[in-house]
Scaffold this active site. Structure first.
Site, PDB file in Angstrom:
ATOM      1  N   HIS A  72      12.346  -2.144   0.904  1.00 38.74           N
ATOM      2  CA  HIS A  72      11.032  -2.799   0.873  1.00 38.74           C
ATOM      3  C   HIS A  72      10.758  -3.398  -0.505  1.00 38.74           C
ATOM      4  O   HIS A  72      11.122  -2.827  -1.526  1.00 38.74           O
ATOM      5  CB  HIS A  72       9.928  -1.795   1.222  1.00 38.74           C
ATOM      6  CG  HIS A  72       9.837  -1.519   2.690  1.00 38.74           C
ATOM      7  ND1 HIS A  72       8.743  -0.944   3.288  1.00 38.74           N
ATOM      8  CD2 HIS A  72      10.716  -1.755   3.693  1.00 38.74           C
ATOM      9  CE1 HIS A  72       8.952  -0.834   4.589  1.00 38.74           C
ATOM     10  NE2 HIS A  72      10.143  -1.309   4.858  1.00 38.74           N
ATOM     11  N   TYR A 195      -1.399   1.104   3.319  1.00 41.60           N
ATOM     12  CA  TYR A 195      -2.272   2.180   2.860  1.00 41.60           C
ATOM     13  C   TYR A 195      -3.705   1.685   3.075  1.00 41.60           C
ATOM     14  O   TYR A 195      -4.141   0.752   2.391  1.00 41.60           O
ATOM     15  CB  TYR A 195      -2.030   2.464   1.370  1.00 41.60           C
ATOM     16  CG  TYR A 195      -0.722   3.153   1.063  1.00 41.60           C
ATOM     17  CD1 TYR A 195       0.468   2.438   0.982  1.00 41.60           C
ATOM     18  CD2 TYR A 195      -0.676   4.533   0.839  1.00 41.60           C
ATOM     19  CE1 TYR A 195       1.671   3.078   0.681  1.00 41.60           C
ATOM     20  CE2 TYR A 195       0.519   5.170   0.531  1.00 41.60           C
ATOM     21  CZ  TYR A 195       1.685   4.438   0.460  1.00 41.60           C
ATOM     22  OH  TYR A 195       2.875   5.077   0.165  1.00 41.60           O
ATOM     23  N   PRO A 287       0.867  13.652  -0.867  1.00 47.42           N
ATOM     24  CA  PRO A 287       1.906  12.688  -0.476  1.00 47.42           C
ATOM     25  C   PRO A 287       1.528  11.211  -0.657  1.00 47.42           C
ATOM     26  O   PRO A 287       2.390  10.348  -0.468  1.00 47.42           O
ATOM     27  CB  PRO A 287       2.165  13.008   0.997  1.00 47.42           C
ATOM     28  CG  PRO A 287       0.968  13.746   1.462  1.00 47.42           C
ATOM     29  CD  PRO A 287       0.386  14.436   0.286  1.00 47.42           C
ATOM     30  N   LYS A 291       5.877  10.813  -3.957  1.00 43.70           N
ATOM     31  CA  LYS A 291       6.632  11.245  -5.133  1.00 43.70           C
ATOM     32  C   LYS A 291       7.407  12.558  -4.976  1.00 43.70           C
ATOM     33  O   LYS A 291       8.335  12.822  -5.747  1.00 43.70           O
ATOM     34  CB  LYS A 291       5.683  11.416  -6.339  1.00 43.70           C
ATOM     35  CG  LYS A 291       5.199  10.105  -6.907  1.00 43.70           C
ATOM     36  CD  LYS A 291       6.283   9.440  -7.726  1.00 43.70           C
ATOM     37  CE  LYS A 291       6.035   7.970  -7.926  1.00 43.70           C
ATOM     38  NZ  LYS A 291       6.853   7.079  -7.128  1.00 43.70           N
ATOM     39  N   TYR A 379       4.798   3.528  -8.560  1.00 43.85           N
ATOM     40  CA  TYR A 379       5.210   3.720  -7.167  1.00 43.85           C
ATOM     41  C   TYR A 379       6.725   3.578  -7.033  1.00 43.85           C
ATOM     42  O   TYR A 379       7.373   4.368  -6.340  1.00 43.85           O
ATOM     43  CB  TYR A 379       4.500   2.706  -6.274  1.00 43.85           C
ATOM     44  CG  TYR A 379       4.667   2.958  -4.794  1.00 43.85           C
ATOM     45  CD1 TYR A 379       3.816   3.837  -4.118  1.00 43.85           C
ATOM     46  CD2 TYR A 379       5.665   2.326  -4.063  1.00 43.85           C
ATOM     47  CE1 TYR A 379       3.963   4.068  -2.760  1.00 43.85           C
ATOM     48  CE2 TYR A 379       5.820   2.550  -2.706  1.00 43.85           C
ATOM     49  CZ  TYR A 379       4.961   3.425  -2.062  1.00 43.85           C
ATOM     50  OH  TYR A 379       5.104   3.662  -0.712  1.00 43.85           O
TER      51      TYR A 379
END
Ligand code: RFL
Ligand code: PHB
Length: 386
Positions: A72, A195, A287, A291, A379
């Protein structure tokens, strides 16, 4: 019974450590309390940092990951009825990969067994002697002792390793919500993760393959799964992902469901005598930042390097530096996970002022390149030495 490194726990941390040590000619025994089918089926993480895929590939267990992993280049933040793409790769030069933890565990177990590795399932560690060193475990109803040079405590949050560190200091946060996670046999409704922050609560659309979706909903910490028949789950997801332009969520049969509490937790130090903690045994993150597994991989990468140096030259320099080196990275991930979690979830206790600050923060992240880069850099994962 004797080995060089006794490893408590056969999750991703313990299995990868055993594999990395084997590549450097160091013997280990993995003691895992559950059976093989259970550890290979436990649904958990899915998003891997580039540093994690590099470690797997470079150590020769990346073949299926390269074939089946989905690379991604961005993610979507969705709020106020609209989506906003964060172009991770444009901002950082790095990618992330969707490849389930279950598959990493299967690949590592298969490789350890093919290499003649000693991985014992149904072997529960009962006690650790950190000075000796040795590990006492029960298998097939009998109690055994495994003598060793070092013990790696990779037995997760509920294991026995962390309590074996005398005077261990712990730091933690509980959150006033949990995640209800499902796995569904339906093609994902999106190419990149979404998200979503909605006044009804957070939702996440992830995926496992072109035909399997993974989705999460913010729920109460004590949520009863029985109160969530499939139709209610899909209706709630659809409401939280809804956009002004009529985006549609595909529905399908739910094949797995669970509720996960949200917690931040760090234990310091990550070493006592000959015992070294790694992965969830030493730290937990909520979560939202994806990580946990990545931290477990960076811990054992550092531990394998330190043990390699010790056996090659006799120097304990890297072993002495292990805890501090891990904790620097752990605290960065703790902050990022806390930040992503509070940015995207509805805190039932938040007043109007707090909610408006939260919305302003979201608007800022999707309108300022500097703010988006901060998200993207964390991220996709910071360099191992950083
Ligand atoms: P694990 O996987 O918990 O493995 C520990 C193992 O130790 C065994 N054990 C014992 N064995 C012998 N004797 C004893 N006394 C023992 N006590 C326990 C256990 O049976 C188990 O097999 O820890 P490890 O290896 O440190 O790995 C950590 C990861 O599992 C965890 O951090 C991630 O799953 C967290 N996580 C995510 N991480 C990511 O990097 N990206 C993600 O996208 C992501 N999503 C997630 C997640 C975790 C989730 N849940 C369910 C907590 C999504 C969810 C929903
Ligand atoms: C997952 O695919 O399970 C997943 C992805 C991203 C997260 C958490 C979980 O932040």
């Amino acid at each position: 019974m004797r080995t060089q490194v006794a490893i408590a726990g056969g999750g991703p941390a313990g299995l990868l450590l055993s594999h990395l040590l084997h590549l450097r000619g160091i013997a280990s025994v993995v003691l895992e309390s559950r059976d093989r089918a259970y550890v290979e089926r436990r649904q958990r993480a899915g998003m891997l940092e580039q540093g994690t895929t590099d470690v797997l590939r470079e150590s020769g267990v990346g073949e299926r990951l390269d074939r089946e992993g989905l690379v991604h280049h961005g993610l979507e933040l969705r709020f106020g009825g609209a989506g906003h793409r964060v172009p991770l790769t444009d901002l950082t030069g790095r990618t992330v990969t969707v490849y389930a933890q279950t598959e990493i565990v299967k690949d590592l177990v298969a490789r350890r067994l093919a290499d003649g590795g000693d991985v014992r399932f149904g072997a529960e560690v009962l006690a650790i002697d950190t000075a000796g060193a040795s590990v006492t475990f029960r298998q097939d109803g009998r109690v055994h002792t495994l003598e060793c040079d070092y013990v790696a405590g990779c037995d997760g949050f509920h294991g026995v390793s962390r309590p074996a560190v005398p005077g261990v200091r712990t730091f933690s946060r509980d959150y006033p919500f949990a995640w209800l996670g499902i796995l569904a046999d339906v093609p994902p409704s999106t190419d990149e993760l979404i998200y979503a922050m909605h006044e009804r609560g957070f939702a996440l659309h992830s995926l496992r393959s072109p035909t399997v979706s993974r989705l999460y909903l913010q729920v109460a910490p004590d949520e009863d799964l029985a109160a969530w028949p499939d139709a209610r789950i899909w209706d709630e997801l659809a409401a939280r992902f809804a956009t002004a332009d009529g985006w549609e969520l595909r529905r399908g049969p739910v094949t797995d469901r669970s509720v996960t509490p949200m917690r931040s937790f760090v234990a310091e130090p990550m070493r006592h005598d000959r015992l070294f903690l790694a992965g969830d045994a030493a730290h937990i993150v909520p979560p939202t930042g994806a990580k946990g597994l990545n931290l477990a991989v960076s811990d054992v990468t550092l531990l394998a390097r330190a043990l390699t140096e010790r056996y090659a030259s006799g120097s304990e320099g890297l072993l002495d530096a292990y805890s501090a080196a891990c904790l620097r990275r752990v605290w960065r991930a703790e902050h990022f996970s806390y930040w992503m979690t509070t940015l995207l979830h509805v805190d039932p206790a938040a007043d109007g002022f707090a909610r408006r600050l939260q919305r302003s923060h979201l608007d800022y992240v999707v309108s300022s390149e500097a703010a988006a880069r901060t998200l993207a850099e964390n991220y996709t994962g910071l360099p191992l030495e950083g």
